[in-house]
Design a protein around this motif. Structure first.
Motif, PDB file in Angstrom:
ATOM      1  N   VAL A  46      69.673   4.886  24.052  1.00  0.00           N
ATOM      2  CA  VAL A  46      70.730   4.177  23.354  1.00  0.00           C
ATOM      3  C   VAL A  46      71.524   3.341  24.347  1.00  0.00           C
ATOM      4  CG1 VAL A  46      72.879   4.447  22.083  1.00  0.00           C
ATOM      5  CG2 VAL A  46      70.916   5.815  21.475  1.00  0.00           C
ATOM      6  N   GLY A  47      71.834   3.937  25.470  1.00  0.00           N
ATOM      7  CA  GLY A  47      72.589   3.242  26.493  1.00  0.00           C
ATOM      8  C   GLY A  47      71.821   2.070  27.041  1.00  0.00           C
ATOM      9  N   GLU A  72      79.950  -8.106  12.860  1.00  0.00           N
ATOM     10  CA  GLU A  72      80.694  -7.753  11.663  1.00  0.00           C
ATOM     11  C   GLU A  72      80.270  -6.436  11.036  1.00  0.00           C
ATOM     12  OE1 GLU A  72      81.424 -10.836   8.886  1.00  0.00           O
ATOM     13  OE2 GLU A  72      81.665 -12.334  10.440  1.00  0.00           O
ATOM     14  N   SER A  73      79.044  -6.011  11.275  1.00  0.00           N
ATOM     15  CA  SER A  73      78.557  -4.749  10.718  1.00  0.00           C
ATOM     16  C   SER A  73      78.896  -3.610  11.669  1.00  0.00           C
ATOM     17  CB  SER A  73      77.038  -4.814  10.534  1.00  0.00           C
ATOM     18  OG  SER A  73      76.690  -5.816   9.622  1.00  0.00           O
ATOM     19  N   ASN A  74      78.823  -2.391  11.153  1.00  0.00           N
ATOM     20  CA  ASN A  74      79.019  -1.231  12.009  1.00  0.00           C
ATOM     21  C   ASN A  74      77.899  -1.188  13.040  1.00  0.00           C
ATOM     22  OD1 ASN A  74      81.281  -0.321  10.617  1.00  0.00           O
ATOM     23  ND2 ASN A  74      80.068   0.954   9.236  1.00  0.00           N
ATOM     24  N   PRO A  75      78.215  -0.900  14.300  1.00  0.00           N
ATOM     25  CA  PRO A  75      77.172  -0.841  15.329  1.00  0.00           C
ATOM     26  C   PRO A  75      76.300   0.403  15.164  1.00  0.00           C
ATOM     27  CG  PRO A  75      79.311  -0.283  16.257  1.00  0.00           C
ATOM     28  CD  PRO A  75      79.549  -0.696  14.831  1.00  0.00           C
ATOM     29  N   ASN A  76      75.063   0.301  15.655  1.00  0.00           N
ATOM     30  CA  ASN A  76      74.188   1.466  15.647  1.00  0.00           C
ATOM     31  C   ASN A  76      74.494   2.333  16.871  1.00  0.00           C
ATOM     32  OD1 ASN A  76      72.547   0.594  17.920  1.00  0.00           O
ATOM     33  ND2 ASN A  76      71.432  -0.752  16.533  1.00  0.00           N
ATOM     34  N   ILE A  77      73.809   3.440  16.996  1.00  0.00           N
ATOM     35  CA  ILE A  77      74.069   4.397  18.064  1.00  0.00           C
ATOM     36  C   ILE A  77      73.937   3.755  19.436  1.00  0.00           C
ATOM     37  CG2 ILE A  77      73.128   6.474  19.174  1.00  0.00           C
ATOM     38  CD1 ILE A  77      72.575   7.498  16.262  1.00  0.00           C
ATOM     39  N   VAL A  78      72.900   2.989  19.650  1.00  0.00           N
ATOM     40  CA  VAL A  78      72.678   2.350  20.953  1.00  0.00           C
ATOM     41  C   VAL A  78      73.793   1.351  21.250  1.00  0.00           C
ATOM     42  CG1 VAL A  78      71.106   0.906  22.301  1.00  0.00           C
ATOM     43  CG2 VAL A  78      70.187   2.697  20.829  1.00  0.00           C
ATOM     44  N   GLN A  79      74.160   0.568  20.275  1.00  0.00           N
ATOM     45  CA  GLN A  79      75.226  -0.416  20.475  1.00  0.00           C
ATOM     46  C   GLN A  79      76.553   0.266  20.799  1.00  0.00           C
ATOM     47  OE1 GLN A  79      74.674  -2.320  16.693  1.00  0.00           O
ATOM     48  NE2 GLN A  79      73.499  -4.016  17.583  1.00  0.00           N
ATOM     49  N   LEU A  80      76.855   1.367  20.131  1.00  0.00           N
ATOM     50  CA  LEU A  80      78.079   2.119  20.416  1.00  0.00           C
ATOM     51  C   LEU A  80      78.074   2.625  21.849  1.00  0.00           C
ATOM     52  CD1 LEU A  80      78.634   4.321  17.247  1.00  0.00           C
ATOM     53  CD2 LEU A  80      80.151   2.553  18.117  1.00  0.00           C
ATOM     54  N   LEU A  92      63.577   4.450  24.866  1.00  0.00           N
ATOM     55  CA  LEU A  92      63.979   4.958  23.554  1.00  0.00           C
ATOM     56  C   LEU A  92      64.966   4.052  22.819  1.00  0.00           C
ATOM     57  CD1 LEU A  92      64.378   8.721  24.493  1.00  0.00           C
ATOM     58  CD2 LEU A  92      62.480   7.619  23.302  1.00  0.00           C
ATOM     59  N   THR A  93      65.207   2.891  23.338  1.00  0.00           N
ATOM     60  CA  THR A  93      66.182   1.995  22.738  1.00  0.00           C
ATOM     61  C   THR A  93      65.841   1.657  21.288  1.00  0.00           C
ATOM     62  OG1 THR A  93      66.676   1.069  24.890  1.00  0.00           O
ATOM     63  CG2 THR A  93      67.348  -0.220  22.991  1.00  0.00           C
ATOM     64  N   THR A  94      64.607   1.305  21.046  1.00  0.00           N
ATOM     65  CA  THR A  94      64.192   0.944  19.690  1.00  0.00           C
ATOM     66  C   THR A  94      64.329   2.135  18.746  1.00  0.00           C
ATOM     67  OG1 THR A  94      62.679  -0.746  20.494  1.00  0.00           O
ATOM     68  CG2 THR A  94      62.275   0.099  18.273  1.00  0.00           C
ATOM     69  N   SER A  95      63.887   3.300  19.192  1.00  0.00           N
ATOM     70  CA  SER A  95      63.953   4.491  18.342  1.00  0.00           C
ATOM     71  C   SER A  95      65.372   4.787  17.893  1.00  0.00           C
ATOM     72  CB  SER A  95      63.395   5.708  19.083  1.00  0.00           C
ATOM     73  OG  SER A  95      62.036   5.522  19.361  1.00  0.00           O
ATOM     74  N   LEU A  96      66.326   4.702  18.815  1.00  0.00           N
ATOM     75  CA  LEU A  96      67.707   5.023  18.480  1.00  0.00           C
ATOM     76  C   LEU A  96      68.448   3.878  17.796  1.00  0.00           C
ATOM     77  CD1 LEU A  96      68.709   7.107  21.595  1.00  0.00           C
ATOM     78  CD2 LEU A  96      68.317   7.901  19.272  1.00  0.00           C
ATOM     79  N   PRO A 125      81.310   7.567  14.243  1.00  0.00           N
ATOM     80  CA  PRO A 125      80.254   7.236  13.279  1.00  0.00           C
ATOM     81  C   PRO A 125      79.569   5.928  13.661  1.00  0.00           C
ATOM     82  CG  PRO A 125      82.420   6.876  12.309  1.00  0.00           C
ATOM     83  CD  PRO A 125      82.642   7.446  13.677  1.00  0.00           C
ATOM     84  N   ALA A 126      78.283   5.859  13.394  1.00  0.00           N
ATOM     85  CA  ALA A 126      77.484   4.656  13.650  1.00  0.00           C
ATOM     86  C   ALA A 126      76.782   4.267  12.358  1.00  0.00           C
ATOM     87  CB  ALA A 126      76.456   4.935  14.745  1.00  0.00           C
ATOM     88  N   SER A 127      76.234   3.068  12.334  1.00  0.00           N
ATOM     89  CA  SER A 127      75.540   2.613  11.132  1.00  0.00           C
ATOM     90  C   SER A 127      74.296   3.445  10.842  1.00  0.00           C
ATOM     91  CB  SER A 127      75.164   1.136  11.263  1.00  0.00           C
ATOM     92  OG  SER A 127      74.233   0.957  12.321  1.00  0.00           O
ATOM     93  N   ASN A 128      73.733   4.069  11.872  1.00  0.00           N
ATOM     94  CA  ASN A 128      72.514   4.859  11.689  1.00  0.00           C
ATOM     95  C   ASN A 128      72.704   6.334  12.052  1.00  0.00           C
ATOM     96  OD1 ASN A 128      72.730   4.317  14.442  1.00  0.00           O
ATOM     97  ND2 ASN A 128      70.522   4.091  14.732  1.00  0.00           N
ATOM     98  N   GLY A 129      73.944   6.812  11.957  1.00  0.00           N
ATOM     99  CA  GLY A 129      74.175   8.225  12.223  1.00  0.00           C
ATOM    100  C   GLY A 129      75.558   8.488  12.775  1.00  0.00           C
ATOM    101  N   ILE A 130      75.622   9.463  13.683  1.00  0.00           N
ATOM    102  CA  ILE A 130      76.901   9.865  14.266  1.00  0.00           C
ATOM    103  C   ILE A 130      76.672  10.236  15.730  1.00  0.00           C
ATOM    104  CG2 ILE A 130      76.701  12.289  13.587  1.00  0.00           C
ATOM    105  CD1 ILE A 130      79.732  12.100  12.834  1.00  0.00           C
ATOM    106  N   VAL A 131      77.650   9.910  16.559  1.00  0.00           N
ATOM    107  CA  VAL A 131      77.585  10.227  17.984  1.00  0.00           C
ATOM    108  C   VAL A 131      78.727  11.175  18.315  1.00  0.00           C
ATOM    109  CG1 VAL A 131      77.712   9.311  20.338  1.00  0.00           C
ATOM    110  CG2 VAL A 131      76.565   7.984  18.548  1.00  0.00           C
ATOM    111  N   TYR A 132      78.380  12.284  18.978  1.00  0.00           N
ATOM    112  CA  TYR A 132      79.371  13.208  19.496  1.00  0.00           C
ATOM    113  C   TYR A 132      79.336  13.107  21.018  1.00  0.00           C
ATOM    114  CZ  TYR A 132      79.471  15.418  14.898  1.00  0.00           C
ATOM    115  OH  TYR A 132      79.595  15.648  13.549  1.00  0.00           O
ATOM    116  N   ALA A 133      80.408  12.599  21.625  1.00  0.00           N
ATOM    117  CA  ALA A 133      80.502  12.600  23.078  1.00  0.00           C
ATOM    118  C   ALA A 133      80.779  14.038  23.501  1.00  0.00           C
ATOM    119  CB  ALA A 133      81.617  11.674  23.546  1.00  0.00           C
TER     120      ALA A 133
END
Length: 185
Positions: A11-12, A48-56, A75-79, A169-177
């Motif tokens: 993602v990073g 304008e849209s919510n970012p995905n996990i990688v973008q976040l 794994l960028t594409t997968s996430l 929250p991300a457009s394709n899920g949720i991230v917990y730091a």
């Protein structure tokens, strides 16, 4: 845990790749700009849209080690895909707790499998919100192994060690730091 770290790293990496290739922009509409950076979902940037996990992850300097690992593992594409995913994302300080040289060793091409496993151990297919977590709950991670949610002082921890520092929250899920790298047992 290894897969989760790998996934978070991917993602990073994806986020960093998008930033480096911003020159390939095209206008999508009068109100939104879409930049084509690569192939697939990770190549789309939409402010304008919510970012995905990688973008976040790429936008957060505290996740730069994870982003680099995700990119290195490929794994960028997968996430960046639809998911949904729950990613337990170790912050840079969590990676700093590992024995000296561990991260550098995992980023070597010959250790891509290990890196992928660690990152996969930090990724769950599906969305688990914090209020859905319960003491003793097991989650099957992408690497095929489980993590266990343990409640400590009324708050969820991963395997009784990693604490959630932030929830995004991300457009394709949720991230917990989280404050620990979760190692598969």
């Amino acid at each position: 845990m290894k897969r989760s770290i790998l996934i978070l790293s991917v993602v990073g990496f994806a986020l960093l790749s998008c930033k480096k290739n911003e020159s390939a922009a095209t206008e999508n509409s009068a109100s939104a700009t879409t930049e084509t950076v690569g192939h697939g979902q990770e190549g789309v940037q939409d402010e304008e849209s919510n970012p995905n996990i990688v973008q976040l992850a790429a936008k957060n300097p505290d996740l730069s080690t994870l982003v680099k690992a995700v990119q290195t593992a490929g794994l960028t594409t997968s996430l960046s895909n639809a998911g949904p995913f729950t990613v337990f994302a170790p912050v840079n300080a969590a990676f700093d707790k590992l024995p000296k040289g561990t991260v550098e060793d995992l980023l070597k091409p010959e250790n891509n499998g290990k890196l992928t496993d660690i990152l996969g151990h930090h990724t769950y297919v599906g969305v688990i919100k914090e209020d859905q977590m319960s003491d003793g709950q097991n989650l099957g991670m992408v690497d095929g192994k489980n993590i266990t949610i343990k409640m400590v002082d009324g708050k969820p921890t991963i395997n009784g060690k990693a604490h959630i520092l932030a929830t995004v929250p991300a457009s394709n899920g949720i991230v917990y730091a989280i404050d620990e790298v979760v190692v598969p047992e």
